[in-house]
Design a protein around this motif. Structure first.
Motif, mmCIF file in Angstrom:
data_model
loop_
_atom_site.group_PDB
_atom_site.id
_atom_site.type_symbol
_atom_site.label_atom_id
_atom_site.label_comp_id
_atom_site.label_asym_id
_atom_site.label_seq_id
_atom_site.Cartn_x
_atom_site.Cartn_y
_atom_site.Cartn_z
ATOM 1 N N PHE A 208 0.830 -1.206 0.000
ATOM 2 C CA PHE A 208 0.000 0.000 0.000
ATOM 3 C C PHE A 208 0.864 1.256 0.000
ATOM 4 C CE2 PHE A 208 -2.237 3.409 2.286
ATOM 5 C CZ PHE A 208 -3.295 3.599 1.420
ATOM 6 N N ILE A 209 1.875 1.293 0.852
ATOM 7 C CA ILE A 209 2.681 2.515 0.899
ATOM 8 C C ILE A 209 3.603 2.621 -0.319
ATOM 9 C CG2 ILE A 209 2.558 2.770 3.407
ATOM 10 C CD1 ILE A 209 5.508 1.821 3.492
ATOM 11 N N LYS A 210 4.017 1.499 -0.896
ATOM 12 C CA LYS A 210 4.939 1.538 -2.047
ATOM 13 C C LYS A 210 4.233 1.948 -3.328
ATOM 14 C CE LYS A 210 8.713 -1.126 -4.104
ATOM 15 N NZ LYS A 210 9.146 -0.014 -4.863
ATOM 16 N N THR A 211 2.990 1.510 -3.521
ATOM 17 C CA THR A 211 2.314 1.811 -4.792
ATOM 18 C C THR A 211 0.882 2.305 -4.630
ATOM 19 O OG1 THR A 211 1.673 -0.508 -5.030
ATOM 20 C CG2 THR A 211 3.718 0.174 -6.123
ATOM 21 N N GLY A 212 0.143 1.730 -3.705
ATOM 22 C CA GLY A 212 -1.281 2.039 -3.597
ATOM 23 C C GLY A 212 -1.575 3.475 -3.230
ATOM 24 N N PHE A 213 -0.843 4.021 -2.287
ATOM 25 C CA PHE A 213 -1.112 5.378 -1.836
ATOM 26 C C PHE A 213 -0.828 6.395 -2.939
ATOM 27 C CE2 PHE A 213 0.121 9.366 0.316
ATOM 28 C CZ PHE A 213 -1.113 9.675 0.868
ATOM 29 N N VAL A 214 0.260 6.208 -3.675
ATOM 30 C CA VAL A 214 0.594 7.133 -4.763
ATOM 31 C C VAL A 214 -0.507 7.110 -5.813
ATOM 32 C CG1 VAL A 214 2.245 7.678 -6.601
ATOM 33 C CG2 VAL A 214 3.076 6.951 -4.358
ATOM 34 N N ALA A 215 -0.996 5.923 -6.150
ATOM 35 C CA ALA A 215 -2.080 5.815 -7.145
ATOM 36 C C ALA A 215 -3.317 6.570 -6.668
ATOM 37 C CB ALA A 215 -2.399 4.350 -7.412
ATOM 38 N N MET A 216 -3.627 6.463 -5.393
ATOM 39 C CA MET A 216 -4.770 7.195 -4.846
ATOM 40 C C MET A 216 -4.540 8.705 -4.925
ATOM 41 S SD MET A 216 -5.740 5.067 -1.452
ATOM 42 C CE MET A 216 -6.385 3.417 -1.549
ATOM 43 N N ALA A 217 -3.343 9.139 -4.556
ATOM 44 C CA ALA A 217 -3.030 10.568 -4.566
ATOM 45 C C ALA A 217 -3.099 11.138 -5.978
ATOM 46 C CB ALA A 217 -1.651 10.804 -3.959
ATOM 47 N N GLN A 218 -2.733 10.346 -6.969
ATOM 48 C CA GLN A 218 -2.754 10.813 -8.357
ATOM 49 C C GLN A 218 -4.171 11.105 -8.848
ATOM 50 O OE1 GLN A 218 -0.503 7.514 -9.957
ATOM 51 N NE2 GLN A 218 1.337 8.779 -10.161
ATOM 52 N N GLN A 219 -5.176 10.573 -8.176
ATOM 53 C CA GLN A 219 -6.574 10.825 -8.548
ATOM 54 C C GLN A 219 -7.064 12.195 -8.093
ATOM 55 O OE1 GLN A 219 -9.084 7.786 -6.843
ATOM 56 N NE2 GLN A 219 -7.582 6.200 -7.239
ATOM 57 N N LEU A 220 -6.353 12.810 -7.182
ATOM 58 C CA LEU A 220 -6.834 14.039 -6.548
ATOM 59 C C LEU A 220 -6.429 15.294 -7.314
ATOM 60 C CD1 LEU A 220 -5.854 13.135 -2.885
ATOM 61 C CD2 LEU A 220 -8.184 13.366 -3.758
ATOM 62 N N PRO A 221 -7.341 16.248 -7.457
ATOM 63 C CA PRO A 221 -6.925 17.564 -7.943
ATOM 64 C C PRO A 221 -6.062 18.228 -6.879
ATOM 65 C CG PRO A 221 -9.339 17.333 -7.974
ATOM 66 C CD PRO A 221 -8.780 16.144 -7.246
ATOM 67 N N ALA A 222 -5.088 19.006 -7.302
ATOM 68 C CA ALA A 222 -4.142 19.632 -6.374
ATOM 69 C C ALA A 222 -4.837 20.450 -5.302
ATOM 70 C CB ALA A 222 -3.156 20.508 -7.138
ATOM 71 N N ASP A 223 -5.906 21.129 -5.654
ATOM 72 C CA ASP A 223 -6.572 22.024 -4.703
ATOM 73 C C ASP A 223 -7.728 21.378 -3.949
ATOM 74 O OD1 ASP A 223 -8.281 21.809 -6.861
ATOM 75 O OD2 ASP A 223 -8.657 23.973 -7.036
ATOM 76 N N ALA A 224 -7.862 20.047 -4.067
ATOM 77 C CA ALA A 224 -8.958 19.354 -3.368
ATOM 78 C C ALA A 224 -8.814 19.567 -1.863
ATOM 79 C CB ALA A 224 -8.934 17.867 -3.685
ATOM 80 N N PRO A 225 -9.896 19.955 -1.197
ATOM 81 C CA PRO A 225 -9.832 20.123 0.256
ATOM 82 C C PRO A 225 -9.992 18.773 0.959
ATOM 83 C CG PRO A 225 -12.017 20.676 -0.523
ATOM 84 C CD PRO A 225 -11.195 20.343 -1.747
ATOM 85 N N GLY A 226 -9.435 18.675 2.137
ATOM 86 C CA GLY A 226 -9.632 17.481 2.938
ATOM 87 C C GLY A 226 -10.916 17.575 3.740
ATOM 88 N N SER A 227 -11.319 16.466 4.313
ATOM 89 C CA SER A 227 -12.503 16.437 5.181
ATOM 90 C C SER A 227 -12.229 17.142 6.503
ATOM 91 C CB SER A 227 -12.919 14.995 5.478
ATOM 92 O OG SER A 227 -13.317 14.358 4.299
ATOM 93 N N TRP A 228 -10.962 17.299 6.831
ATOM 94 C CA TRP A 228 -10.554 18.031 8.030
ATOM 95 C C TRP A 228 -9.174 18.625 7.743
ATOM 96 C CZ3 TRP A 228 -10.516 12.609 8.137
ATOM 97 C CH2 TRP A 228 -9.257 12.012 8.249
ATOM 98 N N GLY A 229 -8.745 19.512 8.585
ATOM 99 C CA GLY A 229 -7.425 20.111 8.467
ATOM 100 C C GLY A 229 -7.370 21.234 7.455
ATOM 101 N N LYS A 230 -6.181 21.805 7.320
ATOM 102 C CA LYS A 230 -5.986 22.986 6.486
ATOM 103 C C LYS A 230 -5.314 22.691 5.151
ATOM 104 C CE LYS A 230 -5.571 26.018 10.500
ATOM 105 N NZ LYS A 230 -4.712 26.994 11.206
ATOM 106 N N MET A 231 -4.727 21.510 5.007
ATOM 107 C CA MET A 231 -3.987 21.207 3.780
ATOM 108 C C MET A 231 -4.920 20.887 2.623
ATOM 109 S SD MET A 231 -0.765 18.803 4.954
ATOM 110 C CE MET A 231 -1.703 17.629 5.923
ATOM 111 N N ASN A 232 -4.503 21.309 1.414
ATOM 112 C CA ASN A 232 -5.170 20.812 0.219
ATOM 113 C C ASN A 232 -4.432 19.538 -0.202
ATOM 114 O OD1 ASN A 232 -2.917 21.497 -1.449
ATOM 115 N ND2 ASN A 232 -3.757 23.532 -1.857
#
Length: 155
Positions: free
Chosen positions: A8-32
């Motif tokens: 998951f950390i070697k490949t799965g998480f990166v694949a998930m992150a690649q689906q996100l628009p850069a400015d997508a807000p999180g469900s909590w916190g301040k980071m996009n």
């Protein structure tokens, strides 16, 4: 070491992150989304010794942190790093776009794997959890990546 968590950390998480628009807000916190990817990238740089931050947890508390590390407990929403490590506000972006950010994340993951490839028992210091070997880092990276995948609703 748990091979599913490592995968998951070697490949799965990166694949998930690649689906996100850069400015997508999180469900909590301040980071996009791009700030989150760059945050996780820095976390991997710590685990490969490329970014060194002093341990801030008192030695007598480290066993408690290791107990949490190996538990099934997840990081809570809005879990914050100590102010000695990160400010309240997200760091400025280091990459020009999300594609560059996720490429940087993959590179830092590969550097982490390379750092431990010949010696899985050597350690690298995490500022809160202390000295961690490869299996411990895999466990921590998994918890951290799942936390952020849930924050951005890709898991």
């Amino acid at each position: 070491m748990n091979t599913e968590k490592f995968s998951f950390i070697k490949t799965g998480f990166v694949a998930m992150a690649q689906q996100l628009p850069a400015d997508a807000p999180g469900s909590w916190g301040k980071m996009n989304a791009q700030q989150m990817v760059e945050h996780v990238t820095a976390f991997f740089k710590i685990s490969s010794g490329r970014l060194q931050i002093p341990i801030v947890t008192p030695a007598e508390q480290l066993p408690e942190y290791k107990e949490f590390l190996w538990s099934d407990k997840e990081f809570r929403e809005n879990t914050k790093a100590p102010l000695e490590i990160l400010s309240e506000e997200p760091l400025p972006l280091r990459n020009s776009n999300m594609e560059a950010a996720t490429a940087g994340l993959q590179k830092s993951i590969d550097e982490f794997v390379d750092f431990f490839k010949d010696d899985a028992v050597k350690t690298a210091a995490h500022p809160v959890f202390g000295e961690l070997n490869f299996a411990e880092w895999v466990q921590l990276h998994y918890k951290h990546a799942v936390h952020h995948a849930k924050q951005f609703r890709v898991l």
